[in-house]
Design a protein around this motif. Sequence first.
Motif, PDB file in Angstrom:
ATOM      1  N   GLN A  28      -5.928  -5.124  -9.314  1.00  0.00           N
ATOM      2  CA  GLN A  28      -7.253  -4.521  -9.431  1.00  0.00           C
ATOM      3  C   GLN A  28      -8.358  -5.544  -9.226  1.00  0.00           C
ATOM      4  OE1 GLN A  28      -7.699  -1.312  -9.396  1.00  0.00           O
ATOM      5  NE2 GLN A  28      -5.472  -1.108  -9.415  1.00  0.00           N
ATOM      6  N   ASN A  29      -8.168  -6.762  -9.718  1.00  0.00           N
ATOM      7  CA  ASN A  29      -9.162  -7.814  -9.476  1.00  0.00           C
ATOM      8  C   ASN A  29      -9.226  -8.163  -7.996  1.00  0.00           C
ATOM      9  OD1 ASN A  29     -10.092  -8.165 -12.114  1.00  0.00           O
ATOM     10  ND2 ASN A  29      -8.469  -9.619 -12.628  1.00  0.00           N
ATOM     11  N   THR A  30      -8.073  -8.157  -7.335  1.00  0.00           N
ATOM     12  CA  THR A  30      -8.045  -8.448  -5.900  1.00  0.00           C
ATOM     13  C   THR A  30      -8.785  -7.377  -5.110  1.00  0.00           C
ATOM     14  OG1 THR A  30      -5.921  -9.591  -6.124  1.00  0.00           O
ATOM     15  CG2 THR A  30      -6.538  -8.835  -3.923  1.00  0.00           C
ATOM     16  N   VAL A  31      -8.536  -6.112  -5.440  1.00  0.00           N
ATOM     17  CA  VAL A  31      -9.200  -5.019  -4.737  1.00  0.00           C
ATOM     18  C   VAL A  31     -10.696  -5.021  -5.042  1.00  0.00           C
ATOM     19  CG1 VAL A  31      -9.334  -2.512  -4.506  1.00  0.00           C
ATOM     20  CG2 VAL A  31      -7.105  -3.627  -4.662  1.00  0.00           C
ATOM     21  N   ARG A  32     -11.059  -5.328  -6.271  1.00  0.00           N
ATOM     22  CA  ARG A  32     -12.479  -5.423  -6.609  1.00  0.00           C
ATOM     23  C   ARG A  32     -13.161  -6.502  -5.774  1.00  0.00           C
ATOM     24  NH1 ARG A  32     -14.236  -7.126 -12.595  1.00  0.00           N
ATOM     25  NH2 ARG A  32     -13.180  -9.030 -11.896  1.00  0.00           N
TER      26      ARG A  32
ATOM     27  N   MET B 162       9.808   1.841   0.000  1.00  0.00           N
ATOM     28  CA  MET B 162       8.448   1.337  -0.091  1.00  0.00           C
ATOM     29  C   MET B 162       7.884   0.927   1.266  1.00  0.00           C
ATOM     30  SD  MET B 162       7.284   1.366  -3.276  1.00  0.00           S
ATOM     31  CE  MET B 162       8.049   2.996  -3.373  1.00  0.00           C
ATOM     32  N   THR B 163       8.764   0.897   2.269  1.00  0.00           N
ATOM     33  CA  THR B 163       8.338   0.396   3.571  1.00  0.00           C
ATOM     34  C   THR B 163       7.215   1.227   4.167  1.00  0.00           C
ATOM     35  OG1 THR B 163      10.558  -0.445   3.998  1.00  0.00           O
ATOM     36  CG2 THR B 163       9.124  -0.185   5.895  1.00  0.00           C
ATOM     37  N   ASN B 164       7.343   2.573   4.052  1.00  0.00           N
ATOM     38  CA  ASN B 164       6.286   3.403   4.617  1.00  0.00           C
ATOM     39  C   ASN B 164       4.959   3.179   3.918  1.00  0.00           C
ATOM     40  OD1 ASN B 164       7.227   4.573   2.270  1.00  0.00           O
ATOM     41  ND2 ASN B 164       6.975   6.670   2.983  1.00  0.00           N
ATOM     42  N   LEU B 165       4.993   3.044   2.581  1.00  0.00           N
ATOM     43  CA  LEU B 165       3.759   2.752   1.855  1.00  0.00           C
ATOM     44  C   LEU B 165       3.206   1.393   2.253  1.00  0.00           C
ATOM     45  CD1 LEU B 165       4.460   3.979  -1.802  1.00  0.00           C
ATOM     46  CD2 LEU B 165       2.836   4.942  -0.170  1.00  0.00           C
ATOM     47  N   LEU B 166       4.098   0.420   2.380  1.00  0.00           N
ATOM     48  CA  LEU B 166       3.671  -0.927   2.719  1.00  0.00           C
ATOM     49  C   LEU B 166       3.041  -0.962   4.107  1.00  0.00           C
ATOM     50  CD1 LEU B 166       3.658  -3.801   1.603  1.00  0.00           C
ATOM     51  CD2 LEU B 166       5.846  -4.177   2.732  1.00  0.00           C
TER      52      LEU B 166
ATOM     53  N   GLN C 243      -3.760   1.376  -3.690  1.00  0.00           N
ATOM     54  CA  GLN C 243      -2.587   2.177  -4.055  1.00  0.00           C
ATOM     55  C   GLN C 243      -1.294   1.501  -3.587  1.00  0.00           C
ATOM     56  OE1 GLN C 243      -2.508   6.051  -2.245  1.00  0.00           O
ATOM     57  NE2 GLN C 243      -0.908   6.804  -3.567  1.00  0.00           N
ATOM     58  N   THR C 244      -1.331   0.924  -2.404  1.00  0.00           N
ATOM     59  CA  THR C 244      -0.141   0.261  -1.868  1.00  0.00           C
ATOM     60  C   THR C 244       0.237  -0.949  -2.705  1.00  0.00           C
ATOM     61  OG1 THR C 244      -0.651   0.989   0.377  1.00  0.00           O
ATOM     62  CG2 THR C 244       0.804  -0.902   0.149  1.00  0.00           C
ATOM     63  N   LEU C 245      -0.735  -1.792  -3.010  1.00  0.00           N
ATOM     64  CA  LEU C 245      -0.439  -2.969  -3.828  1.00  0.00           C
ATOM     65  C   LEU C 245       0.079  -2.561  -5.200  1.00  0.00           C
ATOM     66  CD1 LEU C 245      -3.494  -5.284  -2.991  1.00  0.00           C
ATOM     67  CD2 LEU C 245      -1.127  -5.528  -2.204  1.00  0.00           C
ATOM     68  N   GLN C 246      -0.540  -1.520  -5.753  1.00  0.00           N
ATOM     69  CA  GLN C 246      -0.155  -1.093  -7.094  1.00  0.00           C
ATOM     70  C   GLN C 246       1.278  -0.566  -7.128  1.00  0.00           C
ATOM     71  OE1 GLN C 246      -2.283  -1.426  -9.772  1.00  0.00           O
ATOM     72  NE2 GLN C 246      -0.481  -0.970 -10.977  1.00  0.00           N
ATOM     73  N   GLN C 247       1.640   0.179  -6.110  1.00  0.00           N
ATOM     74  CA  GLN C 247       2.945   0.837  -6.120  1.00  0.00           C
ATOM     75  C   GLN C 247       4.074  -0.040  -5.586  1.00  0.00           C
ATOM     76  OE1 GLN C 247       2.905   4.699  -4.307  1.00  0.00           O
ATOM     77  NE2 GLN C 247       1.183   5.432  -5.503  1.00  0.00           N
ATOM     78  N   THR C 248       3.748  -0.976  -4.736  1.00  0.00           N
ATOM     79  CA  THR C 248       4.805  -1.729  -4.072  1.00  0.00           C
ATOM     80  C   THR C 248       5.015  -3.133  -4.611  1.00  0.00           C
ATOM     81  OG1 THR C 248       3.306  -2.552  -2.347  1.00  0.00           O
ATOM     82  CG2 THR C 248       4.422  -0.450  -1.943  1.00  0.00           C
ATOM     83  N   MET C 249       3.950  -3.803  -5.042  1.00  0.00           N
ATOM     84  CA  MET C 249       4.098  -5.215  -5.399  1.00  0.00           C
ATOM     85  C   MET C 249       5.131  -5.417  -6.499  1.00  0.00           C
ATOM     86  SD  MET C 249       2.394  -7.161  -3.426  1.00  0.00           S
ATOM     87  CE  MET C 249       2.408  -8.668  -4.374  1.00  0.00           C
TER      88      MET C 249
ATOM     89  N   VAL D 271      -1.641 -10.666   0.926  1.00  0.00           N
ATOM     90  CA  VAL D 271      -1.085 -11.350  -0.252  1.00  0.00           C
ATOM     91  C   VAL D 271      -1.923 -12.578  -0.589  1.00  0.00           C
ATOM     92  CG1 VAL D 271       0.924 -12.553  -1.164  1.00  0.00           C
ATOM     93  CG2 VAL D 271       1.230 -10.473   0.182  1.00  0.00           C
ATOM     94  N   GLY D 272      -2.455 -13.240   0.459  1.00  0.00           N
ATOM     95  CA  GLY D 272      -3.281 -14.425   0.233  1.00  0.00           C
ATOM     96  C   GLY D 272      -4.554 -14.150  -0.539  1.00  0.00           C
TER      97      GLY D 272
END
Length: 653
Positions: A156-160, A366-370, A199-205, A50-51
């Motif tokens: 997406q900017n974070t993953v980039r 979402m726990t399993n994805l997280l 994928q995790t950030l996109q689906q869970t955040m 998250v940071g």
Amino acid sequence: MSTTPTDKTQGFRKTERIEAPLGGPGRGPMGGGMVGQKAMDFGPSAKRLVGLMRPHRGQAIAVVVLGIASVIAMSVAPRILGHATDLVFNGFIGKQFPAGTPDSALPEAVQGMGVVPGQGVDFDAVAHVLMIVLALYVAASLLAWLQGYILNTVVQNTVRQMREDVEEKINHLPLNYFDRSPRGELLSRVTNDIDNVSQTLQQTMSQLLTSLMTVVAVLVMMFWISPLLALVALVTVPLSLLVTAQIMKRSQGQFVAQWRRTGKLNAQVEEAYSGHALVKVFGRQAEVERAFAAENDELFEVSFGAQFVSGLIMPTMMFVGNLNYVLVAVVGGLRVASGSLSLGEVQAFIQYSRQFTQPLTTVASMTNLLQSGVASAERVFELLDADAEPADAPALTAPSVRRGEVAFEHVSFRYEADRPLITDLSMVARPGQTVAIVGPTGAGKTTLVNLVMRFYDVDAGRITLDGVDITAMPRAALRGQIGMVLQDTWLFAGTIRDNIAYGRPGATEDQILEAARATFVDRFVHSLPDGYDTLIDEEGSNLSAGERQLVTIARAFLTDPALLILDEATSSVDTRTELLLQHAMAALRTDRTSFVIAHRLSTIRDADLILVMEDGAIVEQGDHESLLAADGAYARLYNSQFAAGAVEEEAGV
């Protein structure tokens, strides 16, 4: 137990080193090794993930604000909708009694609810309430869409940025990191794990953020309507948290193992694919298939375990939510019957109870994805936290005169602390000399040039280039003065011209052609359909092994280096081409020191200095004739391997 591989360095791989103990990542097509099942450090890794969004804190704040506004709109709507229910109910009941009936004459359950005897349903008021509710739902949807759009930008900017950090880290990792990490495992971290994080950030955040805020807002509304019913609804929360915590605890290690096994399987597939010709030649398809099947089965087991255990969360939460719904319905019905609550308030509360359990269920689902995403993030963080190549010291200088004199002064080096490889080695390569390094496998030949390139730093002593300690030079400046040609060719997808020019960005067409002619690339390139513009793939499959090697030699010559290192560079070319290359290199050696690592001793008879290495030490040095006359280690190597061939060449056979 340890092994000593014989692979030549490929810029990222060294030789004649002591590998890690067996049981670690496998090297060959049959490589095995168990993967640790330890639980990941979920909390700190999730916090660090998250940071990474800190540079986008402005957008993150906007996401939170929009989320709060959307949740408030969604949370207020049921309360207002409950008022519409009261209007319909009161109108229906009021119509059953004549106008003027006193409130005390009405049934006890509807007394104090605002029932007006003789008055039917006020459809205008109902329509007004419904329009307000519709407006709230539309506003909540628009706010949620805008929140998702901004959050998607942040993710997406974070993953980039994460990909850029990984790419930069790889370029600063020391060579020994790549030695102990299978290539497929590294590629899995760079591709599969980062994609899984994305994928995790996109689906869970978005869902997690909205769900948590919804829980808070709904709790406020529930306590506003009825503190008693709110407490009843909260009875099942500790049970939900306890069950979820136990399931998460069991599934964390499984997700770590899942992604490690994925990397292990990728490494095995990559090795088998890279060596598929050898696998077929030696008839090892069955063994490779069995190894793949075993690794694939283990990946199946840990993946099934991770998904099955974490998948228990959703049905468990649904069961607890249904229990909560039953309790609220029973107690709410009793409160309506006693006249403590209106029907609309209970209807709104039931909606809130559903809204309360739904985000909890969403969080659980979402726990399993997280967990999977944080497990992948942890693997990426392990790469980012790996010890980087030591930074260049400040105020570094490069030699002002390019002569190419290399001196080893009492150099000692070891790959493993308990296995000395080079001990107290001293030698000088004079400008313009051709220094050949020969010896048995594992003697330290390639290690010697790796130390010159500063792929590794010496443990004791020093190496100087033109009188300057190479540790007092920027690595880029040092390597910019060295041209290196390896036994294993490396070409990238592009034209032959591009591959030659890779050694010297900005080289002119004349300079490229001059290097190509000097290394006899020009002789075969005109037979190709597009000449120098012929496209080759990463494997160079449309060129022969010798032609690929010629291109790499041309690339090194184009750099015009002060020091030239040839590591079995002519082993892939035919005898006639090798002879032509030797003539070309003789003309290019003026004011240029050359180190030649060779097993075919007939190719280095004209070297100015021949170093014979055994067990990391120089046991003999001199020219070809003097070493033969000494009848020592060099003579034994030469006579056992090449004496007969040399006689035939001298006789013109």
